[in-house]
Write a protein that holds these residues in place. Structure first.
Motif, short mmCIF file in Angstrom:
data_model
loop_
_atom_site.label_atom_id
_atom_site.label_comp_id
_atom_site.label_asym_id
_atom_site.label_seq_id
_atom_site.Cartn_x
_atom_site.Cartn_y
_atom_site.Cartn_z
N ASP A 77 -9.65 10.94 0.47
CA ASP A 77 -10.47 10.98 -0.74
C ASP A 77 -11.89 11.47 -0.42
OD1 ASP A 77 -8.42 10.09 -2.38
OD2 ASP A 77 -9.02 7.99 -2.31
N GLY A 78 -12.38 11.07 0.77
CA GLY A 78 -13.73 11.44 1.18
C GLY A 78 -13.91 12.94 1.38
N GLU A 92 0.83 -1.21 0.00
CA GLU A 92 0.00 0.00 0.00
C GLU A 92 0.87 1.26 0.00
OE1 GLU A 92 -2.47 -0.40 3.39
OE2 GLU A 92 -3.59 -2.09 2.59
N ILE A 142 -20.33 6.50 3.63
CA ILE A 142 -19.42 5.55 2.98
C ILE A 142 -18.85 4.64 4.05
CG2 ILE A 142 -17.28 5.28 1.66
CD1 ILE A 142 -17.76 8.12 0.56
N LYS A 201 -6.32 6.90 3.31
CA LYS A 201 -6.51 7.29 1.92
C LYS A 201 -7.99 7.49 1.61
CE LYS A 201 -5.07 6.00 -2.76
NZ LYS A 201 -6.32 6.42 -3.41
N ILE A 202 -8.84 6.59 2.14
CA ILE A 202 -10.28 6.71 1.91
C ILE A 202 -10.84 7.97 2.57
CG2 ILE A 202 -12.51 5.65 2.47
CD1 ILE A 202 -11.10 2.92 2.12
N THR A 232 1.01 3.94 -2.98
CA THR A 232 0.76 5.36 -2.66
C THR A 232 1.91 6.23 -3.16
OG1 THR A 232 -0.57 4.83 -0.71
CG2 THR A 232 0.39 7.02 -0.80
N ALA A 278 -4.60 2.43 4.54
CA ALA A 278 -5.63 2.38 3.50
C ALA A 278 -6.85 3.19 3.90
CB ALA A 278 -6.01 0.93 3.23
N VAL A 279 -7.22 3.13 5.18
CA VAL A 279 -8.36 3.91 5.67
C VAL A 279 -8.07 5.41 5.53
CG1 VAL A 279 -9.74 4.51 7.70
CG2 VAL A 279 -9.21 2.12 7.22
N THR A 283 -16.33 1.24 5.06
CA THR A 283 -15.17 0.47 4.60
C THR A 283 -15.17 -0.90 5.28
OG1 THR A 283 -13.56 1.02 6.35
CG2 THR A 283 -13.90 2.65 4.61
N GLU A 329 -0.77 10.99 4.68
CA GLU A 329 -1.44 10.90 3.37
C GLU A 329 -1.65 12.28 2.77
OE1 GLU A 329 -3.47 9.47 -0.01
OE2 GLU A 329 -2.19 8.42 1.43
#
Length: 402
Positions: A393-394, A174, A377, A389-390, A178, A386-387, A379, A223
């Motif tokens: 992005d959110g 990951e 949203i 990044k979400i 990234t 990874a969270v 997960t 991130e």
């Protein structure tokens, strides 16, 4: 994002975690990367070059001169070839050599010749990982601009349990993905993030606190920094030492100190993310000296701490975004939505202590993002990287031009 066409030098050093290099190699190759492996001599005792060459589809290198083929393995050429030098696992010994510029094998010589970014995934026993010499060497390498993939917690080869396990190959992948898919979609934006616990003094040696590690907030900070933002991370007591050119860490201890730091940063921030687990109450009158044990009970008078997100939410401007976190044990969605409204958040991130693998201290998390407009949203259980990044992005779903 795949790694198609990316050239990765994978260094493997002498550690029981060397066996994980086979799985990591397979993951990198599956993503399309060209992987050239260099092993230290001691790594040969843990995993065979045949295994790694089969998976990487390239001869594995471990010495300057290959007597069998009569070929010279040029460390300068190797260092110039790579888009990324990734050493996983890296032992305490090799960490020390890299930090001090010592060069006695092909891997260390290639490291000194490399012009590409460097990622290092330490693996060692608990006490070794915490030793001041190792901590200092990792700090030196961070100052060089290298990315340290912090060891994860769990059972160690010695039988002890704690931080020292090499980051799992999936989590390393990951970070690599990234790195190669870096966006600059937050370039020029100023971000305020709170993370970790706060400790409220009872006396000079005791405190009220919680089990927050700061891992989730720190992952989000890194991130955002990787995506071009200028990040101020207000971090409560934590063993974490995040490092990035776009990241400034403000170390605090108490809720009062955290609030003071945030007050000085909030007005200039485009986005404020309140992920810290701030203690709700603090002793009304902390003792100046250690309280001596006497009697069968001790009564403490507590006062309510300032609600940092609530107070700063009062001064939030229309062009600012506020994001909150909610860790709940019951009626999770109800409590999260109530905080979303009460604290003037644009988005809130909920995770439940009832979800195995989520919450404090874990390297994984499972969250649901709730927005003012009712959108949500969710997960699955993922690594906190990874969270993060979400979550980042959110932020793009919030209808505010930032």
């Amino acid at each position: 994002m795949s790694l198609h066409g990316k050239r990765i030098l994978l260094g493997v050093t002498g550690s029981i975690a060397a066996y994980k290099a086979s799985h990591l190699t397979r993951l990198l190759v599956k993503e399309g990367a060209e992987v050239q492996i260099i092993m230290s001599t001691s790594a040969l005792d843990f995993i065979t070059p045949l295994t790694l060459s089969t998976l990487s589809k390239r001869p594995v290198l471990h010495r300057f001169y290959d007597k069998e083929n009569g070929e010279w393995n040029n460390h300068v050429t190797l260092g110039l070839w790579a888009d990324l030098l990734l050493v996983a696992p890296i032992s305490a010994h090799t960490l020390a050599k890299f930090a001090q510029g010592l060069c006695d094998n092909l891997l260390s010589a290639t490291y000194l010749s490399a012009r590409c970014p460097v990622m290092l995934a330490p693996a060692m026993d608990l006490d070794m990982y915490q030793h001041p010499a190792v901590v200092k060497n990792m700090a030196i390498l961070r100052d060089f601009g290298h990315q340290i993939l912090d060891a994860e917690e769990g059972e160690l080869a010695s039988g002890l349990s704690g931080q020292g396990r090499m980051m799992e190959p999936e989590h390393i992948l990951e970070h690599v993905l990234t790195f190669f898919s870096k966006k600059n979609d937050f370039s020029g934006k100023k971000i305020l993030i709170t993370a970790g616990p706060t400790y409220e003094a009872i006396d000079p040696v005791r405190f009220i606190g919680n089990h927050s590690s700061g891992k989730m907030g720190t992952a989000i900070a890194l991130e955002l920094a990787a995506r071009g933002a200028n990040v101020d991370l207000v971090l409560g007591p934590s063993h974490l030492s995040p490092n990035h050119p776009n990241l400034k860490v403000h170390k605090v201890i108490s809720a009062e100190e955290m609030y003071s730091a945030c007050q000085g940063l909030h007005s200039q921030s485009n986005i404020s993310i309140f992920s810290a687990a701030v203690a709700d109450y603090a002793p009304s009158a902390p003792a100046n000296e250690k309280i001596k044990k006497s009697g069968d009970s001790l009564n403490l008078s507590l006062r309510k701490n300032v609600d940092i997100a609530f107070e700063l939410g009062k001064n939030k401007h229309s062009h600012q975004i506020h994001v909150g976190f909610a860790l709940e044990t019951q009626k999770e969605e109800t409590h999260a939505k109530e905080k979303l409204r009460k604290k003037n958040f644009d988005m809130i991130v909920l995770n439940s202590m009832r979800d195995e693998g989520a919450g404090f201290k874990n390297d994984t998390n499972k969250v649901t993002l709730y927005y003012k407009d009712g959108k949500q949203i969710s997960t699955p259980l993922l690594s906190k990287t990874a969270v993060a990044k979400i979550v980042v992005d959110g932020l793009k779903n919030i209808p505010i031009v930032i």
